[in-house]
Design a protein around this motif. Sequence first.
Motif, mmCIF file in Angstrom:
data_model
loop_
_atom_site.group_PDB
_atom_site.id
_atom_site.type_symbol
_atom_site.label_atom_id
_atom_site.label_comp_id
_atom_site.label_asym_id
_atom_site.label_seq_id
_atom_site.Cartn_x
_atom_site.Cartn_y
_atom_site.Cartn_z
ATOM 1 N N MET A 26 -113.339 90.191 9.662
ATOM 2 C CA MET A 26 -112.266 89.761 10.559
ATOM 3 C C MET A 26 -111.531 88.556 9.995
ATOM 4 O O MET A 26 -110.319 88.437 10.153
ATOM 5 N N ILE A 27 -112.276 87.646 9.347
ATOM 6 C CA ILE A 27 -111.649 86.480 8.730
ATOM 7 C C ILE A 27 -110.670 86.919 7.637
ATOM 8 O O ILE A 27 -109.592 86.341 7.487
ATOM 9 N N LEU A 28 -111.021 87.952 6.891
ATOM 10 C CA LEU A 28 -110.171 88.445 5.811
ATOM 11 C C LEU A 28 -109.189 89.508 6.305
ATOM 12 O O LEU A 28 -108.992 90.547 5.669
ATOM 13 N N PHE A 29 -108.588 89.235 7.456
ATOM 14 C CA PHE A 29 -107.526 90.071 8.010
ATOM 15 C C PHE A 29 -107.955 91.517 8.202
ATOM 16 O O PHE A 29 -107.281 92.450 7.769
ATOM 17 N N PHE A 30 -109.103 91.705 8.844
ATOM 18 C CA PHE A 30 -109.607 93.019 9.211
ATOM 19 C C PHE A 30 -109.751 93.947 8.007
ATOM 20 O O PHE A 30 -109.223 95.056 7.989
ATOM 21 N N ASP A 31 -110.486 93.475 7.022
ATOM 22 C CA ASP A 31 -110.777 94.281 5.843
ATOM 23 C C ASP A 31 -111.672 95.446 6.261
ATOM 24 O O ASP A 31 -112.786 95.244 6.739
ATOM 25 N N LYS A 32 -111.172 96.677 6.088
ATOM 26 C CA LYS A 32 -111.891 97.827 6.630
ATOM 27 C C LYS A 32 -113.214 98.087 5.939
ATOM 28 O O LYS A 32 -114.163 98.542 6.580
ATOM 29 N N LEU A 72 -119.255 103.098 19.950
ATOM 30 C CA LEU A 72 -119.428 104.006 18.810
ATOM 31 C C LEU A 72 -118.099 104.623 18.377
ATOM 32 O O LEU A 72 -117.902 104.889 17.189
ATOM 33 N N GLY A 73 -117.186 104.827 19.327
ATOM 34 C CA GLY A 73 -115.843 105.285 18.964
ATOM 35 C C GLY A 73 -115.119 104.251 18.118
ATOM 36 O O GLY A 73 -114.426 104.587 17.157
ATOM 37 N N GLY A 74 -115.288 102.979 18.457
ATOM 38 C CA GLY A 74 -114.699 101.908 17.652
ATOM 39 C C GLY A 74 -115.295 101.859 16.258
ATOM 40 O O GLY A 74 -114.569 101.648 15.281
ATOM 41 N N VAL A 75 -116.597 102.069 16.155
ATOM 42 C CA VAL A 75 -117.236 102.124 14.828
ATOM 43 C C VAL A 75 -116.637 103.270 14.024
ATOM 44 O O VAL A 75 -116.289 103.111 12.840
ATOM 45 N N PHE A 76 -116.481 104.429 14.651
ATOM 46 C CA PHE A 76 -115.905 105.584 13.957
ATOM 47 C C PHE A 76 -114.463 105.316 13.538
ATOM 48 O O PHE A 76 -114.070 105.659 12.410
ATOM 49 N N VAL A 77 -113.686 104.704 14.416
ATOM 50 C CA VAL A 77 -112.282 104.410 14.088
ATOM 51 C C VAL A 77 -112.202 103.433 12.913
ATOM 52 O O VAL A 77 -111.344 103.575 12.029
ATOM 53 N N VAL A 78 -113.097 102.451 12.858
ATOM 54 C CA VAL A 78 -113.127 101.538 11.711
ATOM 55 C C VAL A 78 -113.488 102.314 10.449
ATOM 56 O O VAL A 78 -112.886 102.115 9.387
ATOM 57 N N LEU A 79 -114.448 103.215 10.551
ATOM 58 C CA LEU A 79 -114.881 103.971 9.369
ATOM 59 C C LEU A 79 -113.791 104.889 8.835
ATOM 60 O O LEU A 79 -113.732 105.129 7.623
ATOM 61 N N ILE A 80 -112.917 105.402 9.714
ATOM 62 C CA ILE A 80 -111.851 106.269 9.213
ATOM 63 C C ILE A 80 -110.639 105.490 8.722
ATOM 64 O O ILE A 80 -109.730 106.073 8.147
ATOM 65 N N GLY A 81 -110.635 104.168 8.949
ATOM 66 C CA GLY A 81 -109.604 103.359 8.314
ATOM 67 C C GLY A 81 -108.625 102.635 9.204
ATOM 68 O O GLY A 81 -107.613 102.137 8.708
ATOM 69 N N TRP A 82 -108.837 102.559 10.495
ATOM 70 C CA TRP A 82 -107.964 101.814 11.392
ATOM 71 C C TRP A 82 -108.750 100.643 11.964
ATOM 72 O O TRP A 82 -109.229 100.685 13.100
#
Length: 138
Positions: A26-32, A72-82
Amino acid sequence: MISLSDSQKIGMGLTGFGVFFLFFGMILFFDKALLAIGNILFVAGLSFVIGLERTFRFFFQRHKMKATGFFLGGVFVVLIGWPIIGVVLEVYGFFLLFRGFFPVAVGFIRRVPILGSLLNLPGIKGLADKVGESNAMV
């Protein structure tokens, strides 16, 4: 001192690294990539600390399905790149999942010498009182 098994020690380490990677991502501008690693380590660490069965029972209780879906939906959304949308979903799910723990945490922090006096500052006292009520977040 609390005695921990070897798997619980590993879980504490994984959870700690997961929180570190989430914070650093999060500090590094939401590095996925960092957020994805942090999410995986956090969930794996939680499973090691409390066990697979208890983790599954915690997340998939009938009254916590909405919160689990968001987390868990948020975890999945982060994993797909958003990452930004995913983190927002995760934070909302996290607060829904752990809202029963917040009054306990506030009560504990109030007993800690320096932190307890910080919770009595004018701007923070009202928020801490609201969070500290057992039925405020239900």
